[in-house]
Design a protein around this motif. Sequence first.
Motif, mmCIF file in Angstrom:
data_model
loop_
_atom_site.group_PDB
_atom_site.id
_atom_site.type_symbol
_atom_site.label_atom_id
_atom_site.label_comp_id
_atom_site.label_asym_id
_atom_site.label_seq_id
_atom_site.Cartn_x
_atom_site.Cartn_y
_atom_site.Cartn_z
ATOM 1 N N ASP A 189 0.808 -1.217 0.000
ATOM 2 C CA ASP A 189 0.000 0.000 0.000
ATOM 3 C C ASP A 189 0.842 1.269 0.000
ATOM 4 N N PHE A 190 1.989 1.241 0.677
ATOM 5 C CA PHE A 190 2.744 2.490 0.839
ATOM 6 C C PHE A 190 4.094 2.448 0.147
ATOM 7 N N ALA A 191 4.992 1.583 0.588
ATOM 8 C CA ALA A 191 6.351 1.538 0.045
ATOM 9 C C ALA A 191 6.759 0.088 -0.158
ATOM 10 N N ASN A 192 7.836 -0.099 -0.902
ATOM 11 C CA ASN A 192 8.319 -1.435 -1.225
ATOM 12 C C ASN A 192 9.673 -1.679 -0.568
ATOM 13 N N ASP A 193 10.141 -2.914 -0.635
ATOM 14 C CA ASP A 193 11.362 -3.277 0.088
ATOM 15 C C ASP A 193 12.246 -4.220 -0.713
ATOM 16 N N LYS A 194 12.227 -4.139 -2.033
ATOM 17 C CA LYS A 194 13.058 -4.999 -2.876
ATOM 18 C C LYS A 194 14.030 -4.149 -3.690
ATOM 19 N N GLN A 195 15.154 -4.774 -4.081
ATOM 20 C CA GLN A 195 16.127 -4.182 -5.014
ATOM 21 C C GLN A 195 16.826 -2.958 -4.428
ATOM 22 N N PHE A 196 17.223 -3.016 -3.151
ATOM 23 C CA PHE A 196 18.079 -1.979 -2.585
ATOM 24 C C PHE A 196 19.433 -2.008 -3.289
ATOM 25 N N PHE A 197 19.995 -0.847 -3.570
ATOM 26 C CA PHE A 197 21.315 -0.705 -4.188
ATOM 27 C C PHE A 197 21.426 -1.524 -5.480
ATOM 28 N N GLY A 198 20.326 -1.616 -6.212
ATOM 29 C CA GLY A 198 20.358 -2.295 -7.504
ATOM 30 C C GLY A 198 20.412 -3.799 -7.442
ATOM 31 N N THR A 199 20.180 -4.401 -6.282
ATOM 32 C CA THR A 199 20.200 -5.864 -6.204
ATOM 33 C C THR A 199 19.015 -6.442 -6.955
ATOM 34 N N GLY A 200 19.268 -7.484 -7.712
ATOM 35 C CA GLY A 200 18.221 -8.106 -8.497
ATOM 36 C C GLY A 200 18.090 -7.569 -9.908
ATOM 37 N N PHE A 201 18.911 -6.560 -10.252
ATOM 38 C CA PHE A 201 18.868 -6.061 -11.623
ATOM 39 C C PHE A 201 19.471 -7.056 -12.603
ATOM 40 N N THR A 202 20.398 -7.882 -12.141
ATOM 41 C CA THR A 202 21.040 -8.894 -12.981
ATOM 42 C C THR A 202 20.976 -10.243 -12.275
ATOM 43 N N SER A 203 21.110 -11.289 -13.055
ATOM 44 C CA SER A 203 21.152 -12.650 -12.524
ATOM 45 C C SER A 203 22.269 -13.407 -13.218
ATOM 46 N N ALA A 204 22.928 -14.311 -12.489
ATOM 47 C CA ALA A 204 24.056 -15.069 -13.028
ATOM 48 C C ALA A 204 23.740 -16.559 -12.965
ATOM 49 N N ASP A 205 24.113 -17.254 -14.017
ATOM 50 C CA ASP A 205 23.923 -18.704 -14.017
ATOM 51 C C ASP A 205 25.143 -19.397 -13.429
ATOM 52 N N LYS A 206 25.195 -20.717 -13.498
ATOM 53 C CA LYS A 206 26.293 -21.478 -12.901
ATOM 54 C C LYS A 206 27.615 -21.274 -13.624
ATOM 55 N N ASP A 207 27.572 -20.808 -14.864
ATOM 56 C CA ASP A 207 28.793 -20.539 -15.620
ATOM 57 C C ASP A 207 29.310 -19.127 -15.415
ATOM 58 N N GLY A 208 28.619 -18.334 -14.614
ATOM 59 C CA GLY A 208 29.049 -16.972 -14.362
ATOM 60 C C GLY A 208 28.616 -15.973 -15.415
#
Length: 254
Positions: A189-208
């Motif tokens: 309803d008010f504010a969110n709590d995901k992706q602080f400092f850009g976390t979650g903007f990219t994802s890496a697989d097992k090969d890097g």
Amino acid sequence: LACSCLRPRHPTLAAGMAARSLAGVALIGLAIGVLSVEQDASSKLQAFEVEFAHFKKEAALERQRLADTSAKTKAALLERIQKLEAAEHRRLDASQGTSIASNTAGWTANAEAIANLQSATNHTWLLLCGALVMFMQAGFAMVESGCCRSKNVQNILMKNLVDVCVGTMCWWAVGWTLAYGIGDGENNDFANDKQFFGTGFTSADKDGIFTTSSAMLNWFFQWAFCSAAATIVSGGVAERVQFPGYLCFTIVMT
């Protein structure tokens, strides 16, 4: 005439007769006026009925003409379709051994190409629009510098520069999270709590190998508006707020 025949010793009776005579004349005139109005209205109504009947006749003729034209056009189209169906060279060659309905490889390739083109177009458009919004900083800087005294021009330009630098860091650290940092299926309803400092903007697989998401593009587009909004305030408080106070406001806003 009645008044003139009366004796002078009856003046009241003469006046009464005169008033009655005038009232009778007025009633007769009123009756004549009502009759003339009724005759005029009746003549207009008759003219309107004649015109309406003429219009109905023309409408019926036009409807019949359209129906005839539609029937002729339909017959011509049916005849054309029959000729095309009868022509041998218009039919598909069944000896190819390949059915169009089963040839889905080309459809899949086309769908992937269209999806890639759509994604590239969206990215290009948002980058272009974000850059144009970013150039609003230069426009605000010139407007605000021209509207204040010469001794405060450097202060105005510094405030515009601070909006971009400090605002970008704050938007990257906390601002984006509060505004758009929401997970899938969530609705705060008010504010969110995901992706602080850009976390979650990219994802890496097992090969890097890193894979970016659309959040980075959306972050850039919304950042341009965030910094521009802060710059608008700098023009509103030009020559009225000291630099440290405005710096604190920029941090809180972005």
